[in-house]
Design a protein around this motif. Structure first.
Motif, PDB file in Angstrom:
ATOM      1  N   ARG A  73       0.655  -1.185   0.014  1.00 21.82           N
ATOM      2  CA  ARG A  73      -0.045   0.081  -0.048  1.00 21.82           C
ATOM      3  C   ARG A  73       0.946   1.229  -0.065  1.00 21.82           C
ATOM      4  O   ARG A  73       2.024   1.245   0.540  1.00 21.82           O
ATOM      5  CB  ARG A  73      -0.916  -0.052   1.236  1.00 21.82           C
ATOM      6  CG  ARG A  73      -1.898  -1.376   1.490  1.00 21.82           C
ATOM      7  CD  ARG A  73      -2.877  -1.183   0.206  1.00 21.82           C
ATOM      8  NE  ARG A  73      -3.591  -2.342   0.307  1.00 21.82           N
ATOM      9  CZ  ARG A  73      -3.566  -3.110  -0.708  1.00 21.82           C
ATOM     10  NH1 ARG A  73      -2.719  -3.053  -1.642  1.00 21.82           N
ATOM     11  NH2 ARG A  73      -4.312  -4.477  -0.720  1.00 21.82           N
ATOM     12  N   VAL A  74       0.221   2.246  -0.531  1.00 18.71           N
ATOM     13  CA  VAL A  74       0.995   3.559  -0.478  1.00 18.71           C
ATOM     14  C   VAL A  74       1.372   4.118   0.830  1.00 18.71           C
ATOM     15  O   VAL A  74       2.650   4.663   0.944  1.00 18.71           O
ATOM     16  CB  VAL A  74       0.100   4.621  -1.288  1.00 18.71           C
ATOM     17  CG1 VAL A  74       0.645   6.077  -1.128  1.00 18.71           C
ATOM     18  CG2 VAL A  74      -0.142   4.392  -2.807  1.00 18.71           C
ATOM     19  N   ARG A  75       0.522   3.815   1.700  1.00 20.48           N
ATOM     20  CA  ARG A  75       0.899   4.129   3.170  1.00 20.48           C
ATOM     21  C   ARG A  75       2.288   3.556   3.661  1.00 20.48           C
ATOM     22  O   ARG A  75       3.232   4.218   4.095  1.00 20.48           O
ATOM     23  CB  ARG A  75      -0.205   4.089   4.099  1.00 20.48           C
ATOM     24  CG  ARG A  75       0.165   4.286   5.482  1.00 20.48           C
ATOM     25  CD  ARG A  75      -1.160   3.639   6.507  1.00 20.48           C
ATOM     26  NE  ARG A  75      -1.488   2.301   6.132  1.00 20.48           N
ATOM     27  CZ  ARG A  75      -0.655   1.132   6.604  1.00 20.48           C
ATOM     28  NH1 ARG A  75       0.338   1.268   7.209  1.00 20.48           N
ATOM     29  NH2 ARG A  75      -1.217  -0.073   6.297  1.00 20.48           N
ATOM     30  N   GLU A  76       2.487   2.227   3.302  1.00 22.65           N
ATOM     31  CA  GLU A  76       3.625   1.684   3.657  1.00 22.65           C
ATOM     32  C   GLU A  76       4.893   2.148   3.108  1.00 22.65           C
ATOM     33  O   GLU A  76       5.757   2.501   3.833  1.00 22.65           O
ATOM     34  CB  GLU A  76       3.460   0.184   3.361  1.00 22.65           C
ATOM     35  CG  GLU A  76       2.368  -0.627   4.160  1.00 22.65           C
ATOM     36  CD  GLU A  76       2.219  -2.186   3.528  1.00 22.65           C
ATOM     37  OE1 GLU A  76       2.462  -3.119   4.252  1.00 22.65           O
ATOM     38  OE2 GLU A  76       1.688  -2.174   2.395  1.00 22.65           O
ATOM     39  N   VAL A  77       4.688   2.364   1.875  1.00 25.01           N
ATOM     40  CA  VAL A  77       5.882   3.036   1.009  1.00 25.01           C
ATOM     41  C   VAL A  77       6.203   4.250   1.646  1.00 25.01           C
ATOM     42  O   VAL A  77       7.403   4.617   1.915  1.00 25.01           O
ATOM     43  CB  VAL A  77       5.714   3.101  -0.318  1.00 25.01           C
ATOM     44  CG1 VAL A  77       6.783   3.751  -1.184  1.00 25.01           C
ATOM     45  CG2 VAL A  77       5.371   1.593  -0.960  1.00 25.01           C
ATOM     46  N   THR A  78       5.210   5.235   1.974  1.00 22.27           N
ATOM     47  CA  THR A  78       5.561   6.460   2.494  1.00 22.27           C
ATOM     48  C   THR A  78       6.133   6.570   3.703  1.00 22.27           C
ATOM     49  O   THR A  78       6.842   7.338   4.143  1.00 22.27           O
ATOM     50  CB  THR A  78       4.140   7.464   1.997  1.00 22.27           C
ATOM     51  OG1 THR A  78       3.039   6.966   3.004  1.00 22.27           O
ATOM     52  CG2 THR A  78       3.777   7.580   0.691  1.00 22.27           C
ATOM     53  N   GLU A  79       5.609   5.621   4.404  1.00 20.82           N
ATOM     54  CA  GLU A  79       6.081   5.665   5.914  1.00 20.82           C
ATOM     55  C   GLU A  79       7.386   5.318   5.918  1.00 20.82           C
ATOM     56  O   GLU A  79       8.351   5.807   6.899  1.00 20.82           O
ATOM     57  CB  GLU A  79       5.309   4.555   6.857  1.00 20.82           C
ATOM     58  CG  GLU A  79       3.996   5.057   7.388  1.00 20.82           C
ATOM     59  CD  GLU A  79       3.044   4.025   7.930  1.00 20.82           C
ATOM     60  OE1 GLU A  79       3.608   2.940   8.086  1.00 20.82           O
ATOM     61  OE2 GLU A  79       2.046   4.468   8.361  1.00 20.82           O
ATOM     62  N   LEU A  80       7.847   4.169   5.078  1.00 18.15           N
ATOM     63  CA  LEU A  80       9.111   3.943   4.948  1.00 18.15           C
ATOM     64  C   LEU A  80      10.139   5.186   4.648  1.00 18.15           C
ATOM     65  O   LEU A  80      11.434   5.162   4.952  1.00 18.15           O
ATOM     66  CB  LEU A  80       9.409   2.595   4.005  1.00 18.15           C
ATOM     67  CG  LEU A  80       9.305   1.228   4.596  1.00 18.15           C
ATOM     68  CD1 LEU A  80       9.464   0.146   3.570  1.00 18.15           C
ATOM     69  CD2 LEU A  80      10.339   1.128   5.773  1.00 18.15           C
ATOM     70  N   CYS A  81       9.741   5.846   3.833  1.00 20.82           N
ATOM     71  CA  CYS A  81      10.355   7.120   3.137  1.00 20.82           C
ATOM     72  C   CYS A  81      10.444   8.217   4.120  1.00 20.82           C
ATOM     73  O   CYS A  81      11.332   9.389   3.934  1.00 20.82           O
ATOM     74  CB  CYS A  81       9.987   7.607   1.710  1.00 20.82           C
ATOM     75  SG  CYS A  81      10.211   6.191   0.475  1.00 20.82           S
TER      76      CYS A  81
END
Length: 195
Positions: A29-37
């Motif tokens: 999910r987009v949320r997971e990617v953005t949290e990592l970044c």
């Protein structure tokens, strides 16, 4: 500003690769990617419409990178070993390509690098065997060898083939040398000479 945009895209792609090691593409999910970044979701949507578009962008970047890596290698064996080692290091990403884009996706990413390696080695062995150039036959042989090498990479990624890169390339080289002996023999029977 363009450098910051590229950095953000590369960070997002890196986060995607990290997550691909843990779960399939369709579950990211987009949320997971953005949290990592450490960025906001709006920043993601400024660059990409969804995870699929980020994945497509990552594939396109990888395509250029895999060809550039080959330029640093001195021999075709070194280039092939590097290609196998690199795909193994990035196994989750390449498996995602296979699972979501099939063999055509793998060919899209690695085709140019594989073709460069094979053109070098086929030209070398053709010249060594004294066989005159035959563009149509060389193109057919190139396509056949390209399919074989991509299949080897696919099997290697799926762990159906467990040899280290050096052994896999040594086997490939032995087959190519055996082919050179056959080509030299055919050339001699037609009145040719060894080079």
């Amino acid at each position: 500003m363009p450098e910051e945009i590229n950095r953000t895209k590369r960070d997002l792609a890196g986060a995607l690769r990290h997550l691909l090691a843990k779960k399939p593409l369709d579950r990211i999910r987009v949320r997971e990617v953005t949290e990592l970044c450490g960025i906001r979701r709006q920043s993601f949507y400024y660059h990409f419409t969804d995870i699929g578009q980020l994945f497509d962008w990552s594939i396109e970047q990888e395509r250029g990178y895999s060809s550039t890596r080959q330029e640093k290698c001195l021999t075709w064996q070194q280039a092939a070993e590097d290609l196998l080692a690199y795909t193994a290091e990035n196994r989750a990403f390449y498996l995602a390509i296979l699972e979501n884009r099939g063999r055509a996706g793998l060919r899209q990413v690695l085709g140019e690098a594989v073709e460069c390696i094979l053109k070098t080695v086929l030209t070398y062995y053709r010249e060594r065997s004294g066989t005159p150039p035959d563009p149509a036959a060389e193109q057919s042989r190139l396509l056949l060898c390209q399919s074989m090498l991509l299949t080897l990479i696919e099997d290697w990624l799926r762990k159906d083939l467990d040899q280290p890169p050096e052994e896999a390339i040594a086997l490939l080289e032995q087959d190519l040398q055996d082919g050179m002996i056959g080509a030299a023999w055919r050339n001699l029977t037609r009145g040719g000479t060894f080079q």
